[in-house]
Design a protein around this motif. Structure first.
Motif, short mmCIF file in Angstrom:
data_model
loop_
_atom_site.label_atom_id
_atom_site.label_comp_id
_atom_site.label_asym_id
_atom_site.label_seq_id
_atom_site.Cartn_x
_atom_site.Cartn_y
_atom_site.Cartn_z
N PRO A 196 0.26 -17.53 42.88
CA PRO A 196 -0.13 -18.30 41.70
C PRO A 196 1.08 -18.50 40.79
CG PRO A 196 -1.63 -16.45 42.09
CD PRO A 196 -0.44 -16.23 42.96
N THR A 197 1.22 -19.68 40.24
CA THR A 197 2.41 -20.01 39.45
C THR A 197 2.10 -20.37 38.02
OG1 THR A 197 2.33 -22.35 40.04
CG2 THR A 197 3.53 -20.88 41.53
N GLY A 198 0.85 -20.37 37.62
CA GLY A 198 0.48 -20.83 36.29
C GLY A 198 0.16 -22.31 36.27
N GLY A 199 0.58 -23.04 37.30
CA GLY A 199 0.27 -24.46 37.41
C GLY A 199 -0.41 -24.80 38.71
N GLY A 200 -0.85 -23.78 39.42
CA GLY A 200 -1.46 -23.93 40.73
C GLY A 200 -1.05 -22.76 41.61
N TYR A 216 -9.28 -23.97 38.35
CA TYR A 216 -8.65 -25.27 38.15
C TYR A 216 -9.05 -25.76 36.77
CZ TYR A 216 -7.46 -30.20 38.76
OH TYR A 216 -6.92 -31.45 38.62
N SER A 246 -4.38 -21.15 39.45
CA SER A 246 -3.28 -20.75 38.58
C SER A 246 -3.36 -19.29 38.17
CB SER A 246 -3.26 -21.65 37.34
OG SER A 246 -3.12 -23.01 37.69
N TYR A 247 -4.55 -18.81 37.82
CA TYR A 247 -4.70 -17.44 37.34
C TYR A 247 -5.81 -16.67 38.04
CZ TYR A 247 -1.80 -19.38 33.65
OH TYR A 247 -0.78 -19.99 32.96
N SER A 273 6.22 -16.60 40.02
CA SER A 273 4.88 -16.26 40.49
C SER A 273 4.24 -15.23 39.59
CB SER A 273 4.94 -15.71 41.92
OG SER A 273 3.70 -15.21 42.32
#
Length: 482
Positions: free
Chosen positions: A471-475, A164, A144-145, A452
């Motif tokens: 990366p989307t903040g949720g994966g 994760y 995510s980050y 993204s």
């Protein structure tokens, strides 16, 4: 100077070779070790057409020494030492007979030396394309980050390390653009900082990341040591009693003192701290650089003045402690220390972030780019530690975009790739093809995607076209070119 060149003027040649050998011995004897080499920015050419025949590849970086060897997918190629900043290698016609990607690394000879484990580059072997088309993304719940792409398993396939939750996972690349879970590589992740490299000299990639264990008041950096098969064990802890505000927001790996052991630079709220590697996966605090006292938001390492030593460019946005956006340069002395801070620019009218390094005009000199609320701005390097006036391209609005730089169409010129999510009902990728001089062509759009937070570029299926991870903040979403 090779054997054929010596045949034309034998006596002069051997005199010159003796001078070069003496210089090399003096360089090595200063520390008793050769430095760890580092690739900085793209190689030249970045892309070639399949079947186009043998060619000379130029690799730019720092800490190169006579006897250094350029590797193509792990295999050594005949290499000419030009300077501590530049190498040239002869790439075989057979290497580029079909669509593929050449993973480029550099090896310095011993004592010390070793592989450029903290960096890599790729040559895309594919005919230039006119239209950017991406497959539907594969979605993974990690990264995510924090996402790091490198070959951790010695198979010349890019793998991933990503966050994760509070864990850090290793995901092994299958070579077709997909990934499978490998191991839990670390715990207590608490930062967007991370860097990889061979920190204990066993030939396997390790990595460092920002950590905040339970009941620990201060952030720190943690090192985990890889076994070359995708498993990791705990290594050294990096903390700073002198600057307890160490936040590990940005971590850079490189041999900053030239002793053949990778070092780490870690941000703190006043600047950055230098930790020298012992070569066993542990580090000792050397110094703190706090000239700006502004709280850096981004840092990149590169050789900006062409002396073959790693320098630091440090970017401070107004979302840190500073009241303006500023870009500073710290020229490295090659012994782990840096010269006084130089200001590249400082402006109260710019809200900027996301500093990136590339070679946008193909001259082998590192250039810098960053984004503002509406633009991506480029500063072309002059090769002496100074930069040309910035040139900006409007690409979005209201800070609702992110960007990356890479040769997306395999024509050998860096392109600008933008995620535009100003309209959440119609998010899109926008490509600005590069002209090879630091400017870009009008935009063309590709299929839409979720918001993204930056990109990681790499040819994850080795077909000669660059792919990207968002990366989307949720994966993460993995987009493969087709």
């Amino acid at each position: 100077m090779n054997r054929q060149q010596c045949s034309f003027a034998n006596s002069i040649c051997w005199i010159l070779k003796g001078v070069a050998l003496t210089a090399t011995l003096l360089t090595v004897s200063a520390w008793g070790q050769n430095p760890v080499p580092q690739i900085v920015g793209p190689v030249k050419p970045m892309a070639v057409a399949p079947g186009s025949g043998a060619f000379t590849l130029t690799v730019y970086g720092a800490n190169f020494v006579p006897g250094a060897v350029v590797n193509w997918n792990g295999q050594p190629r005949s290499t000419t030492f030009v300077s501590a900043h530049e190498l040239q290698a002869q790439i075989f016609a057979a290497d580029i007979a079909k669509n593929t990607a050449g993973l480029i690394s550099v090896t310095n000879p011993g004592p010390g030396g070793g592989n450029s484990s903290a960096s890599w580059a790729q040559v895309e072997v594919h005919k230039p394309i006119s239209t950017i088309a991406l497959k539907e993304p594969e979605v993974y719940p990690f990264g995510s980050y924090l996402v790091l792409a490198a070959d951790f398993t010695h198979d010349e396939i890019l793998d991933l390390v990503g966050q994760y939750g509070s864990d850090v996972l290793f995901e092994r690349g299958r070579g077709d653009g997909s990934f499978r879970f490998g191991s839990i590589a670390g715990q207590y992740y608490n930062s967007d900082g991370g860097a990889y490299g061979d920190f204990n000299g066993d030939g396997n990639l390790d990595f460092a990341y920002g950590e905040l264990p339970p009941n620990n008041a201060n952030a720190r950096a943690k090192v985990v040591l890889g076994d070359g098969q995708g498993r990791f064990k705990s290594g050294g802890i990096i903390s700073n009693v002198h600057v307890p505000t160490l936040n590990a927001g940005v971590i850079l790996a490189g041999d900053f003192n030239g002793d053949g052991k990778l070092d780490l630079i870690v941000t703190n709220l006043q600047g950055f701290s230098v930790f020298l590697g012992r070569g066993d996966g542990t580090f000792r605090h050397m110094t703190d650089i706090a000239d700006s006292t502004l709280g850096p938001t981004w840092m990149v390492a590169g050789d900006f003045n062409g002396d073959g030593k790693l320098d630091i460019a440090l970017f401070v946005g107004p979302d840190g402690q500073g009241s303006s956006t500023s870009l500073y340069l710290y020229l490295g002395n090659g012994d782990g220390t840096f010269q006084s801070q130089q200001t590249i620019f400082s402006a109260t009218s710019i809200f900027g972030w996301d500093l990136r390094l590339s070679d946008l005009n193909g001259d082998g000199i590192p250039d810098l780019a960053f984004q503002t609320e509406t633009q991506v701005c480029v500063l072309l390097g002059n090769g002496d530690g100074t930069f040309q006036p910035m040139s900006c391209t409007t690409v979005g609005t209201q800070r609702q975009f992110s960007y990356a730089i890479g040769d997306i169409n395999s024509d050998g010129k860096p392109d600008l790739f933008v995620s535009d999510y100003s309209n959440l009902n119609n998010p899109k990728f926008v490509t600005y093809l590069g002209n090879g001089d630091g400017t870009f062509q009008p935009p063309q759009s590709a299929n839409g995607f979720f918001e993204s937070f930056g990109f990681v570029f790499g040819d994850f299926n080795a077909d000669g076209l660059v792919d990207l991870i968002a990366p989307t903040g949720g994966g993460v979403e993995v987009f493969i070119q087709r």
